[in-house]
Design an enzyme around this catalytic site. Structure first.
Site, mmCIF file in Angstrom:
data_model
loop_
_atom_site.group_PDB
_atom_site.id
_atom_site.type_symbol
_atom_site.label_atom_id
_atom_site.label_comp_id
_atom_site.label_asym_id
_atom_site.label_seq_id
_atom_site.Cartn_x
_atom_site.Cartn_y
_atom_site.Cartn_z
ATOM 1 N N LYS A 118 -13.954 34.628 -19.029
ATOM 2 C CA LYS A 118 -15.197 35.327 -19.382
ATOM 3 C C LYS A 118 -15.684 36.205 -18.238
ATOM 4 O O LYS A 118 -16.263 37.260 -18.480
ATOM 5 C CB LYS A 118 -16.289 34.332 -19.786
ATOM 6 C CG LYS A 118 -15.882 33.562 -21.028
ATOM 7 C CD LYS A 118 -16.980 33.345 -22.019
ATOM 8 C CE LYS A 118 -16.361 33.263 -23.399
ATOM 9 N NZ LYS A 118 -16.860 32.434 -24.353
ATOM 10 N N LYS A 201 -7.642 34.385 -28.620
ATOM 11 C CA LYS A 201 -8.343 33.586 -29.637
ATOM 12 C C LYS A 201 -9.374 34.434 -30.382
ATOM 13 O O LYS A 201 -9.886 35.421 -29.840
ATOM 14 C CB LYS A 201 -8.946 32.357 -28.970
ATOM 15 C CG LYS A 201 -10.401 32.381 -28.763
ATOM 16 C CD LYS A 201 -10.980 31.082 -28.266
ATOM 17 C CE LYS A 201 -12.409 31.408 -27.870
ATOM 18 N NZ LYS A 201 -13.342 30.357 -27.947
ATOM 19 N N LYS A 204 -16.467 35.179 -31.399
ATOM 20 C CA LYS A 204 -17.642 35.856 -31.963
ATOM 21 C C LYS A 204 -17.876 37.184 -31.272
ATOM 22 O O LYS A 204 -18.301 38.145 -31.873
ATOM 23 C CB LYS A 204 -18.910 35.037 -31.696
ATOM 24 C CG LYS A 204 -18.961 33.696 -32.314
ATOM 25 C CD LYS A 204 -20.364 33.125 -32.087
ATOM 26 C CE LYS A 204 -20.323 31.641 -31.931
ATOM 27 N NZ LYS A 204 -19.944 31.205 -30.591
HETATM 28 N N1 AQP Z 1 -10.805 30.716 -32.333
HETATM 29 C C1 AQP Z 1 -11.147 29.448 -32.420
HETATM 30 N N2 AQP Z 1 -10.290 28.552 -32.946
HETATM 31 C C2 AQP Z 1 -10.638 27.234 -33.042
HETATM 32 N N3 AQP Z 1 -11.833 26.750 -32.640
HETATM 33 C C3 AQP Z 1 -12.705 27.627 -32.104
HETATM 34 N N4 AQP Z 1 -13.946 27.473 -31.632
HETATM 35 C C4 AQP Z 1 -14.419 28.668 -31.213
HETATM 36 N N5 AQP Z 1 -13.499 29.626 -31.416
HETATM 37 C C5 AQP Z 1 -12.416 29.004 -31.970
HETATM 38 C C6 AQP Z 1 -14.637 26.193 -31.572
HETATM 39 O O1 AQP Z 1 -15.944 26.361 -32.079
HETATM 40 C C7 AQP Z 1 -16.832 25.507 -31.366
HETATM 41 C C8 AQP Z 1 -18.004 26.278 -30.874
HETATM 42 O O2 AQP Z 1 -17.589 27.240 -29.941
HETATM 43 P P1 AQP Z 1 -18.665 28.175 -29.271
HETATM 44 O O3 AQP Z 1 -19.032 29.220 -30.202
HETATM 45 O O4 AQP Z 1 -19.791 27.384 -28.765
HETATM 46 O O5 AQP Z 1 -17.929 28.705 -28.004
HETATM 47 P P2 AQP Z 1 -16.624 29.524 -27.836
HETATM 48 O O6 AQP Z 1 -15.455 28.626 -27.980
HETATM 49 O O7 AQP Z 1 -16.769 30.268 -26.546
HETATM 50 O O8 AQP Z 1 -16.657 30.528 -29.057
HETATM 51 P P3 AQP Z 1 -16.514 32.071 -29.086
HETATM 52 O O9 AQP Z 1 -16.454 32.467 -30.522
HETATM 53 O O10 AQP Z 1 -15.355 32.516 -28.234
HETATM 54 O O11 AQP Z 1 -17.881 32.572 -28.497
HETATM 55 P P4 AQP Z 1 -18.189 33.772 -27.543
HETATM 56 O O12 AQP Z 1 -17.337 34.928 -27.974
HETATM 57 O O13 AQP Z 1 -19.642 34.049 -27.703
HETATM 58 O O14 AQP Z 1 -17.903 33.297 -26.156
HETATM 59 C C9 AQP Z 1 -16.030 24.863 -30.227
HETATM 60 O O15 AQP Z 1 -15.665 23.570 -30.634
HETATM 61 C C10 AQP Z 1 -14.820 25.746 -30.126
HETATM 62 O O16 AQP Z 1 -13.704 25.023 -29.668
#
Ligand code: AQP
Length: 340
Positions: A118, A201, A204
């Site tokens: 990040k 991956k 969001k």
């Molecule tokens: N691509 C993914 N595949 C499987 N699991 C996922 N999770 C997130 N993306 C995937 C799971 O969703 C839960 C919440 O995650 P989060 O939104 O709190 O944080 P993150 O993993 O950092 O998600 P993002 O979408 O990548 O957010 P941004 O872009 O804002 O940083 C967790 O259990 C995660 O494993």
């Protein structure tokens, strides 16, 4: 409370940092729904304090917080069975995080791959909160003495750090106060990948909307995104091994398996030899069938934000009733005077 007597308890959370994605649904929410029942107490949280580790517009953050709650409710999180709330309404998370900032070592934080991803080359300019994020995540989990944390593969390292923090705290203070929490990473879609690049991956906050399926996307958008998803020219092989160096193809098979609630092997057995002209429309139909009702229910819930706020307030009261005694006992163990 007797030390070392741990109720089977699930905690997990999602950051309100944008639209919920299919990755959040398959990697987290869908599995959380399945863990509700007699085996565990289930606590699910919209982790707004994690979201602000990167800039969030205040009005958008408030909307996203309610939208994530709506996504969980629409997917089947039952606010009677489970505790559903937003993190900032229970101050014990932030308070325990400070204690854990003093337990965790800088060297441990330096090994966190999510921070490196990040922050990129910008490590001097990102917030201190982004760096300390895993200590807050440990506090989220351990404020409830949670024994199980269902997460996607990307969060495994943070749950392992939570175990390290619990073990060091217990060791330093000669107690068996915090459990060594287990990550629960199961199923075919624990790492849903970006639709334009199968080595990244699905997130969001990814740059292009075409690289992800949002839980609020309508049927046409879901179909269009899946039909345009990057693939290779080969048909599907007859074993999963045949997908070894084909990340985009593997991703679509895993997504299908996650949505259909079957194994990826079973999907390959059904579609061996199929070209994308057959597989992609089948996947699009399945995704629309599964996500369509959730998206409609989310819209219905979002039309009444006061009701969502009531659910979150009730969940916060119930969460606080569990976390406060654990926080107080932590203060006593550490030697912080509580004279009122
Ligand atoms: N691509 C993914 N595949 C499987 N699991 C996922 N999770 C997130 N993306 C995937 C799971 O969703 C839960 C919440 O995650 P989060 O939104 O709190 O944080 P993150 O993993 O950092 O998600 P993002 O979408 O990548 O957010 P941004 O872009 O804002 O940083 C967790 O259990 C995660 O494993």
């Amino acid at each position: 409370m007797t030390d070392a007597a741990f109720t089977p308890r699930v905690f997990s959370g999602i950051k309100p940092s944008g639209n919920l994605t299919l990755g959040n649904y398959l990697g987290a929410i869908k599995r959380w729904v399945g863990m509700q029942g007699p085996d565990f107490e289930t606590i699910y949280c919209v982790v707004d304090l994690h979201a602000i580790t990167v800039w969030q517009d205040p009005a958008t953050l408030a909307d996203a917080t309610r939208e994530v709650a709506a996504g969980m409710l629409a997917s089947g999180i039952d606010p009677e069975t489970s505790i559903l709330f937003n993190q900032s309404q229970v101050p014990a998370h932030a308070e325990l995080a400070w204690i854990f900032n003093c337990v965790a070592r800088v060297g441990w934080m330096n090994r966190m791959t999510q921070f490196k991803d990040k922050a990129g080359k910008n490590t001097e300019k990102v917030s201190l909160g982004l760096y300390a994020y895993p200590a807050l995540m440990a506090a989220d989990i351990l404020a409830y003495h949670a024994t199980h944390v269902p997460v996607g593969e990307d969060q495994k390292q943070h749950v392992e750090l939570t175990r390290d923090i619990a073990a060091k705290f217990n060791h330093d203070f000669k107690v068996e106060f915090f459990p060594l929490t287990n990550p629960v990473i199961e199923g075919p879609a624990t790492r849903v990948m970006n639709l334009r690049d199968g080595t990244k991956k699905m997130s969001k906050s990814g740059e292009s909307d075409m690289e992800r399926i949002n839980m609020t996307d309508d049927a046409d958008t879901i179909s269009r995104k899946l039909k345009k998803a990057r693939t290779d020219p080969e048909p599907l092989p007859d074993t999963l091994d045949g997908l070894k160096n084909r990340p985009e193809a593997r991703n679509l098979v895993d997504i299908y398996a996650g949505l259909a609630e079957v194994t990826s092997d079973a999907v390959i057995a059904e579609y061996a030899g199929a070209g994308w002209g057959r597989f992609k429309p089948a996947l699009a139909d399945l995704a629309v069938e599964k996500l369509g009702p959730i998206s409609s229910e989310m819209s219905r819930l979002m039309a009444d934000p006061a009701e969502i706020d009531r659910v979150l307030a009730n969940g916060a009261d119930r969460a606080e009733a569990i976390a406060q005694p654990i926080l107080k006992r932590t203060y006593d163990i550490v030697g912080l005077v509580r004279s009122r």
